[in-house]
Design an enzyme around this catalytic site. Structure first.
Site, PDB file in Angstrom:
ATOM      1  N   CYS A   1      13.476  10.948   6.643  1.00  0.00           N
ATOM      2  CA  CYS A   1      13.322  10.426   7.994  1.00  0.00           C
ATOM      3  C   CYS A   1      14.908  10.350   8.526  1.00  0.00           C
ATOM      4  CB  CYS A   1      13.092   8.753   8.029  1.00  0.00           C
ATOM      5  SG  CYS A   1      14.107   7.613   6.957  1.00  0.00           S
TER       6      CYS A   1
ATOM      7  N   LYS B   1       0.813  -1.207  -0.139  1.00  0.00           N
ATOM      8  CA  LYS B   1       0.183  -0.079  -0.025  1.00  0.00           C
ATOM      9  C   LYS B   1       0.782   1.225   0.210  1.00  0.00           C
ATOM     10  CE  LYS B   1      -1.670   2.954   2.976  1.00  0.00           C
ATOM     11  NZ  LYS B   1      -1.756   3.970   2.219  1.00  0.00           N
TER      12      LYS B   1
ATOM     13  N   GLU C   1       9.995   0.986  10.504  1.00  0.00           N
ATOM     14  CA  GLU C   1      10.841   2.162  10.268  1.00  0.00           C
ATOM     15  C   GLU C   1      10.191   3.392  10.118  1.00  0.00           C
ATOM     16  OE1 GLU C   1      14.110   1.625   9.583  1.00  0.00           O
ATOM     17  OE2 GLU C   1      14.382  -0.266   8.459  1.00  0.00           O
TER      18      GLU C   1
HETATM   19  P1  TAP Z   1       1.965   8.181   8.234  1.00  0.00           P
HETATM   20  O1  TAP Z   1       1.243   9.139   8.352  1.00  0.00           O
HETATM   21  O2  TAP Z   1       2.610   7.208   9.380  1.00  0.00           O
HETATM   22  O3  TAP Z   1       1.905   7.081   7.005  1.00  0.00           O
HETATM   23  C1  TAP Z   1       2.651   6.230   6.519  1.00  0.00           C
HETATM   24  C2  TAP Z   1       1.815   4.967   5.855  1.00  0.00           C
HETATM   25  O4  TAP Z   1       1.117   4.277   6.938  1.00  0.00           O
HETATM   26  C3  TAP Z   1       0.891   5.552   4.588  1.00  0.00           C
HETATM   27  O5  TAP Z   1       0.735   4.954   3.707  1.00  0.00           O
HETATM   28  C4  TAP Z   1      -0.518   5.804   5.463  1.00  0.00           C
HETATM   29  O6  TAP Z   1      -1.538   5.795   4.761  1.00  0.00           O
HETATM   30  C5  TAP Z   1      -0.094   4.461   6.136  1.00  0.00           C
HETATM   31  N1  TAP Z   1      -1.152   4.554   7.247  1.00  0.00           N
HETATM   32  C6  TAP Z   1      -1.632   5.612   8.072  1.00  0.00           C
HETATM   33  N2  TAP Z   1      -2.613   5.192   8.925  1.00  0.00           N
HETATM   34  C7  TAP Z   1      -2.577   3.737   9.032  1.00  0.00           C
HETATM   35  C8  TAP Z   1      -2.994   2.699   9.671  1.00  0.00           C
HETATM   36  N3  TAP Z   1      -4.102   2.928  10.785  1.00  0.00           N
HETATM   37  N4  TAP Z   1      -3.090   1.302   9.286  1.00  0.00           N
HETATM   38  C9  TAP Z   1      -2.048   1.188   8.345  1.00  0.00           C
HETATM   39  N5  TAP Z   1      -1.571   1.866   7.674  1.00  0.00           N
HETATM   40  C10 TAP Z   1      -1.832   3.160   7.932  1.00  0.00           C
HETATM   41  O7  TAP Z   1       3.733   8.676   7.852  1.00  0.00           O
HETATM   42  P2  TAP Z   1       3.906   9.685   6.779  1.00  0.00           P
HETATM   43  O8  TAP Z   1       3.248  10.951   6.965  1.00  0.00           O
HETATM   44  O9  TAP Z   1       3.444   9.251   5.257  1.00  0.00           O
HETATM   45  O10 TAP Z   1       5.533   9.713   6.488  1.00  0.00           O
HETATM   46  C11 TAP Z   1       6.173  10.446   7.278  1.00  0.00           C
HETATM   47  C12 TAP Z   1       6.701   9.924   8.538  1.00  0.00           C
HETATM   48  O11 TAP Z   1       7.492   8.667   8.024  1.00  0.00           O
HETATM   49  C13 TAP Z   1       7.866  10.486   9.239  1.00  0.00           C
HETATM   50  O12 TAP Z   1       7.635  10.247  10.516  1.00  0.00           O
HETATM   51  C14 TAP Z   1       9.150   9.834   8.530  1.00  0.00           C
HETATM   52  O13 TAP Z   1      10.410  10.000   9.520  1.00  0.00           O
HETATM   53  C15 TAP Z   1       8.782   8.392   8.395  1.00  0.00           C
HETATM   54  N6  TAP Z   1       9.636   7.717   7.523  1.00  0.00           N
HETATM   55  C16 TAP Z   1      10.594   6.819   8.115  1.00  0.00           C
HETATM   56  C17 TAP Z   1      11.512   6.266   7.413  1.00  0.00           C
HETATM   57  C18 TAP Z   1      12.476   5.170   7.897  1.00  0.00           C
HETATM   58  S1  TAP Z   1      13.137   4.361   6.775  1.00  0.00           S
HETATM   59  N7  TAP Z   1      12.608   5.068   9.178  1.00  0.00           N
HETATM   60  C19 TAP Z   1      11.505   6.395   5.886  1.00  0.00           C
HETATM   61  C20 TAP Z   1      10.717   7.442   5.382  1.00  0.00           C
HETATM   62  C21 TAP Z   1       9.709   7.985   6.304  1.00  0.00           C
HETATM   63  P3  TAP Z   1      -2.072   7.224   3.999  1.00  0.00           P
HETATM   64  O14 TAP Z   1      -1.174   7.852   3.187  1.00  0.00           O
HETATM   65  O15 TAP Z   1      -3.422   6.859   3.529  1.00  0.00           O
HETATM   66  O16 TAP Z   1      -2.194   8.130   5.463  1.00  0.00           O
END
Ligand code: TAP
Length: 455
Positions: free
Chosen positions: A263, A154, A229
């Protein structure tokens, strides 16, 4: 079923619409992945390797197309987007060597021997964030497929286009139906269903610590395997004995890459007090010269933020009266632009210093000695990445061992290499991705005793 409009973050214009599946359609895709599992795990290792190489070749042929989709749908600078598509190819190629290397062990025991097998864990649910849609997809997808698992991925709701195209490329390259499926859609619908569905045996989640925590709790109910992650608030530690010019010249790229939506962003620069003034004098021109603008231009180094809502979130860390030391440029007019911003001096409780901004905002804080640098670097619930700048090898190793993060670079701002392990300490995650052992994390070790005693 619902329809989502993908916006171009640089123009705010619609790129295309995407039909999103509902929970029942997600269940059908999971059933398809479960049905494909016995056939995929039975593919001979060499044949599975060849199929992954064909998949990599298909991605390679589509590199420009994929880069174009990421420029339009995510606002990534085209140079970065080409690299990201190339990363998918390279990760697939790297893990195409794994099926023939998933060796078990032979353990001598009385009366016979024990052998271990690496059995694929089953259907894997892969949940990807919007900041690096292609690389992060590949980091979970490639080792899982290599291990004999089938995958339902997803992408983030906002950035589904490249993942959808990569799934089509997998089919074109000859991967059987159901082996790799991409379901664009909402986290609360598709993502949550992947987490809750009993046929999904492992979740690989990359995203925020907040959502990761709730997914971990949901997985616990089924004792479902899980890799997390999560977020970061990494330190870039600059000692007085380092090559200060290089440290200052690269510091903007350590935090403003992907407009800070990274991240691994080193969003806290810690500088030894004796060189603080000299460092700031070098940092200012480096920040002002970051090329921010049209992602389609090859010269662009930093594009827009992903959305208007995210820009408001980033801006909230720089309220009226914030200690802005200096800023770079950002285009005016349409697009979710935000300029590279340096805050100094900051209070230790300033949210820009303590929280993950996920945008092009960095703080600069002085320290007196090695002990204080380590203590400041570790004073965060996160532990993902970081850099250490020093010419003293002993200090580099001492500090690297003392900083509680999963990935560090010395005299460099680089973060992720797919052939080395990657992941976080503390609230930055659980488990490691990438590196040679990653396929093992998509298997269960099965232990079998074989008697050698006569009947
Ligand atoms: P999130 O809001 O946590 O979303 C990540 C993914 O999870 C999206 O595909 C989101 O879908 C999905 N999601 C949201 N709620 C969910 C639920 N209840 N059940 C299952 N899936 C769900 O993060 P973001 O804003 O996309 O990304 C930014 C964050 O990611 C930052 O904190 C960043 O540090 C972290 N990040 C970490 C890494 C590593 S490798 N450590 C790499 C990149 C990013 P939707 O798009 O529909 O909300």
């Amino acid at each position: 079923m619902s329809v989502f409009t993908v916006l171009n973050p640089a123009t705010e214009e619609p790129v295309t619409t995407v039909t999103q599946p509902c929970a029942e359609e997600t269940d059908s895709a999971i059933a398809g992945a479960a049905a494909a599992l016995p056939g995929w795990r039975a593919v001979a290792p060499g044949d599975r390797a060849r199929m992954l190489r064909a998949f990599a070749a298909a991605v390679d042929s589509a590199q420009e197309e994929l880069a174009g989709l990421e420029v339009a749908g995510s606002g990534h600078p085209v140079g970065a987007a080409r690299w990201e598509a190339g990363q998918v190819r390279d990760v697939l190629l790297y893990y195409s060597a794994a099926p023939e290397r998933l060796s078990g062990r032979q353990i001598p025991v009385a009366g016979g021997l024990n052998v271990t097998f690496h059995e694929p864990v089953g259907v894997v649910g892969l949940i990807v964030p919007w900041n690096f849609p292609m690389p992060i997809l590949s980091w979970g997808m490639a080792p899982a497929l290599a291990a004999g698992c089938t995958v339902v991925a997803k992408p983030a709701e906002a950035t589904p286009l490249t993942a959808m195209r990569i799934a089509a490329l997998a089919r074109e390259a000859g991967l059987p139906p159901g082996v790799f499926t991409v379901l664009p859609g909402k986290g609360s619908v598709v993502g949550q269903r992947l987490v809750d569905h009993p046929a999904v045996r492992k979740i690989v989640f990359t995203g925020s610590t907040e959502v990761g925590r709730s997914i971990m709790a949901d997985c616990a109910r089924q004792v479902k395997r899980l890799t997390l992650e999560l977020g970061g608030k990494s330190a870039n530690i600059v000692f007085a004995d380092c090559d200060l010019e290089r440290a200052a010249a690269t510091a903007p790229y350590a935090v403003f890459d992907n407009a800070g939506q990274d991240c691994c962003a080193r969003s806290r620069i810690l500088v030894q007090r004796s060189v603080l003034e000299a460092f700031m004098a070098l940092l200012e021109p480096a920040v002002r010269s970051v090329v921010v603008g049209d992602p389609a231009s090859a010269a662009t180094e930093m594009g827009p933020l992903i959305s208007a809502a995210h820009r408001s979130h980033v801006a909230s860390f720089v309220p009226e009266g914030a200690p802005v030391a200096f800023r770079g440029h950002a285009p005016s007019g349409p697009g979710f632009w935000y300029p590279p911003t340096v805050l100094a001096p900051v209070r230790p409780d300033d949210p820009a210093y303590t929280e993950e901004v996920f945008g092009p905002v960095v703080t600069v804080t002085p320290f007196s000695d090695e002990a204080e640098a380590i203590s400041l670097a570790n004073d965060t619930p996160y532990g993902l990445s970081g850099s250490i700048w020093t010419s003293d090898v002993g200090r580099a190793i001492r500090v690297a061992r003392a900083v509680e993060t999963g990935n560090l670079s010395v005299n460099s701002h680089s973060s992720v290499r797919y052939w080395t392990p990657f992941g976080g300490f503390k609230q930055s995650g659980l488990g490691r991705e990438l590196g040679p052992d990653a396929p093992d994390a998509f298997t269960e070790a099965k232990n079998v005793f074989i008697s050698t005693e006569g009947s």
